[in-house]
Design an enzyme around this catalytic site. Structure first.
Site, PDB file in Angstrom:
ATOM      1  N   ASP A 181     -34.645  17.583  38.039  1.00 46.72           N
ATOM      2  CA  ASP A 181     -35.097  16.588  37.075  1.00 46.72           C
ATOM      3  C   ASP A 181     -36.238  17.041  36.159  1.00 46.72           C
ATOM      4  O   ASP A 181     -36.163  16.880  34.948  1.00 46.72           O
ATOM      5  CB  ASP A 181     -35.489  15.297  37.827  1.00 46.72           C
ATOM      6  CG  ASP A 181     -35.792  14.146  36.889  1.00 46.72           C
ATOM      7  OD1 ASP A 181     -35.136  14.085  35.838  1.00 46.72           O
ATOM      8  OD2 ASP A 181     -36.660  13.328  37.195  1.00 46.72           O
ATOM      9  N   CYS A 209     -11.837   8.967  31.252  1.00 50.25           N
ATOM     10  CA  CYS A 209     -12.224   7.600  30.878  1.00 50.25           C
ATOM     11  C   CYS A 209     -11.062   6.891  30.176  1.00 50.25           C
ATOM     12  O   CYS A 209     -10.948   5.661  30.249  1.00 50.25           O
ATOM     13  CB  CYS A 209     -13.434   7.616  29.939  1.00 50.25           C
ATOM     14  SG  CYS A 209     -14.998   7.864  30.796  1.00 50.25           S
ATOM     15  N   CYS A 234     -10.584   3.053  28.586  1.00 50.70           N
ATOM     16  CA  CYS A 234     -11.549   2.127  29.199  1.00 50.70           C
ATOM     17  C   CYS A 234     -12.836   2.043  28.369  1.00 50.70           C
ATOM     18  O   CYS A 234     -13.320   3.045  27.850  1.00 50.70           O
ATOM     19  CB  CYS A 234     -11.878   2.621  30.610  1.00 50.70           C
ATOM     20  SG  CYS A 234     -13.157   1.675  31.435  1.00 50.70           S
ATOM     21  N   CYS A 249     -17.962  -0.003  30.495  1.00 50.86           N
ATOM     22  CA  CYS A 249     -19.417   0.220  30.537  1.00 50.86           C
ATOM     23  C   CYS A 249     -20.065  -0.174  29.207  1.00 50.86           C
ATOM     24  O   CYS A 249     -21.175  -0.715  29.182  1.00 50.86           O
ATOM     25  CB  CYS A 249     -19.736   1.674  30.887  1.00 50.86           C
ATOM     26  SG  CYS A 249     -18.937   2.886  29.841  1.00 50.86           S
ATOM     27  N   CYS A 269     -31.380  -0.220  35.976  1.00 50.38           N
ATOM     28  CA  CYS A 269     -30.193  -1.053  35.739  1.00 50.38           C
ATOM     29  C   CYS A 269     -28.962  -0.250  36.151  1.00 50.38           C
ATOM     30  O   CYS A 269     -28.866   0.940  35.851  1.00 50.38           O
ATOM     31  CB  CYS A 269     -30.126  -1.406  34.248  1.00 50.38           C
ATOM     32  SG  CYS A 269     -28.567  -2.126  33.703  1.00 50.38           S
ATOM     33  N   CYS A 313     -23.781  -0.636  34.016  1.00 55.58           N
ATOM     34  CA  CYS A 313     -22.677   0.177  33.488  1.00 55.58           C
ATOM     35  C   CYS A 313     -22.090   1.094  34.558  1.00 55.58           C
ATOM     36  O   CYS A 313     -21.036   1.688  34.351  1.00 55.58           O
ATOM     37  CB  CYS A 313     -23.116   0.967  32.254  1.00 55.58           C
ATOM     38  SG  CYS A 313     -24.477   2.089  32.534  1.00 55.58           S
ATOM     39  N   CYS A 367     -17.879   0.398  36.470  1.00 53.51           N
ATOM     40  CA  CYS A 367     -16.962   1.529  36.260  1.00 53.51           C
ATOM     41  C   CYS A 367     -15.902   1.570  37.362  1.00 53.51           C
ATOM     42  O   CYS A 367     -16.236   1.609  38.548  1.00 53.51           O
ATOM     43  CB  CYS A 367     -17.744   2.841  36.232  1.00 53.51           C
ATOM     44  SG  CYS A 367     -16.661   4.272  36.060  1.00 53.51           S
TER      45      CYS A 367
HETATM   46  S1  SF4 Z   1     -16.552   2.296  32.760  1.00 54.76           S
HETATM   47 FE1  SF4 Z   1     -16.331   4.346  33.667  1.00 54.76          FE
HETATM   48  S2  SF4 Z   1     -14.208   4.959  33.205  1.00 54.76           S
HETATM   49 FE2  SF4 Z   1     -14.719   3.219  31.876  1.00 54.76          FE
HETATM   50  S3  SF4 Z   1     -15.431   4.205  29.982  1.00 54.76           S
HETATM   51 FE3  SF4 Z   1     -17.238   3.777  31.214  1.00 54.76          FE
HETATM   52  S4  SF4 Z   1     -17.610   5.652  32.364  1.00 54.76           S
HETATM   53 FE4  SF4 Z   1     -15.511   5.778  31.572  1.00 54.76          FE
HETATM   54  S1  SF4 Z   2     -28.249   1.196  32.430  1.00 53.78           S
HETATM   55 FE1  SF4 Z   2     -26.275   1.057  31.346  1.00 53.78          FE
HETATM   56  S2  SF4 Z   2     -25.776  -1.152  31.276  1.00 53.78           S
HETATM   57 FE2  SF4 Z   2     -27.938  -0.971  31.810  1.00 53.78          FE
HETATM   58  S3  SF4 Z   2     -28.962  -1.164  29.834  1.00 53.78           S
HETATM   59 FE3  SF4 Z   2     -28.734   1.048  30.227  1.00 53.78          FE
HETATM   60  S4  SF4 Z   2     -26.820   1.604  29.238  1.00 53.78           S
HETATM   61 FE4  SF4 Z   2     -26.869  -0.634  29.375  1.00 53.78          FE
END
Ligand code: SF4
Ligand code: SF4
Length: 338
Positions: free
Chosen positions: A128, A182, A185, A188, A235, A238, A242
């Site tokens: 990191d 992906c 989709c 996210c 958070c 997203c 998935c």
């Molecule tokens: S939710 Fe997962 S599979 Fe769908 S676009 Fe986002 S990263 Fe890709």
């Molecule tokens: S972690 Fe993902 S869903 Fe949450 S605010 Fe950031 S980009 Fe958006």
């Protein structure tokens, strides 16, 4: 030992890494093709916000061969941190539910470096903090592909992976990047409360709740406060949505086990010592009390009840204006709801 066949060395590496809980393992070439153009544009347009360290020495960050001259490849390791949400008021991102991962990961990498040294390699481990573009390197090493939310996505573990790296002079055979799966989709992107994923594979960190709750030091801009919902630290929206992430298994790393914390009302009464003791060893501690209590106020403002008002009224008198201002906002939100 020094003349170890590279394929045999890789087999041993994967085995040793696996015994340390590091899985998957991938190898990226040096020099590496790393979405450098996207990175430079991201910096130029200030999308890294207050994360000034990202903008330090960008040439070096985008070109690993400058980090360790003579390096042949970058070894990349994943460490699964998934565990179910503990289900309490105020959500902490899953990666921060237990002990901070940096020490856990670096100790594992150092163990591997000892063996690499024995086979004649010069090595540099990174977790990191190093000057590496971690996600593109992991994708290049075949750990997974970068999903549309920009997180590395592995077919087996999903996106719940801490990443660790070793730059090494040993000529390990490199892996092929994984194909992006992906498809059509967009879950996210659609679920992101703040529209931080501005286009597929593009994230404006300044809008991201992870950034706002952790990296952003001052007052939370008003347009984002309601959108933050019950996110106390980070958070996972997203990631939770998935479809690839539903296959994840619970981490086997005892250090990452979720800790118990008191309710938000009690958290809001903590002084500096209480905060430091409660979050000792946790990534949450780096926020320090004022920023953490700022976040507690936002969560209470969004999901609290009239029963939370007494403790918020006390916080509204806090000498720290960051806490006081957010407590006043939370009181107004709860009172507005009636
Ligand atoms: S939710 Fe997962 S599979 Fe769908 S676009 Fe986002 S990263 Fe890709
Ligand atoms: S972690 Fe993902 S869903 Fe949450 S605010 Fe950031 S980009 Fe958006």
């Amino acid at each position: 030992m020094k003349n170890l066949d590279p394929n045999e060395a890789k087999r041993i590496l994967v085995e040793k890494a696996g015994s340390l809980g590091l899985d998957p393992v991938g190898v990226a070439p040096v020099p590496a093709e790393l979405r450098q153009d996207y990175f430079y544009k991201w910096l130029e347009t200030d999308q890294h916000g207050e994360m000034g360290w990202m903008a330090r020495d960008p040439e070096r960050r985008a070109n690993p061969e400058q980090v360790q001259p003579g390096a042949h490849c970058i070894l990349c390791f994943g460490l699964n941190y998934y565990q179910p949400e503990p289900g309490r008021r105020g959500r902490i991102a899953k990666y921060a539910l237990g002990k901070d991962y940096h020490k856990v990961m670096i100790n594992k990498l150092k163990t591997l470096c000892k063996w690499l040294q024995e086979i004649g390699a010069t090595n540099r481990p990174y977790v990191d903090t190093g000057p590496l573009l971690e996600k593109p390197i992991a994708a290049l090493a075949g750990i997974g592909w970068q999903g549309k939310n920009t997180m590395v996505l592995n077919g087996e573990h999903g996106q719940w992976l801490f990443l660790g790296f070793i730059l090494t002079t040993f000529p390990f055979p490199v892996d092929k990047p994984q194909q992006d799966r992906c498809g059509t989709c967009t879950r996210c992107i659609d679920i992101c409360p703040t529209r931080a994923i501005t286009a597929p594979y593009q994230l404006d960190a300044r809008k991201c709740i992870s950034y706002l709750t952790i990296e952003h030091k001052g007052s939370i801009p008003l347009p984002y406060r309601r959108l933050m919902g019950d996110h106390l630290y980070g958070c996972d929206d997203c990631l939770d949505i998935c479809p690839w992430n539903k296959w994840a298994r619970k981490t086997r790393e005892a250090a990452f086990e979720a800790r118990d914390y008191p309710d938000l009302r009690e958290l809001l009464t903590m002084d500096d010592d209480a905060f430091n003791n409660l979050f000792a060893g946790s990534p949450v501690r780096r926020l320090k009390r004022p920023r953490f209590l700022r976040n507690v106020c936002i969560v209470l403002g969004n999901s609290g009840t009239r029963e939370d008002l007494p403790v918020l009224k006390k916080a509204a008198m806090d000498p720290d204006t960051l806490i006081a201002e957010h407590a006043q906002w939370a009181i107004a939100e709860i009172e507005d709801r009636g």
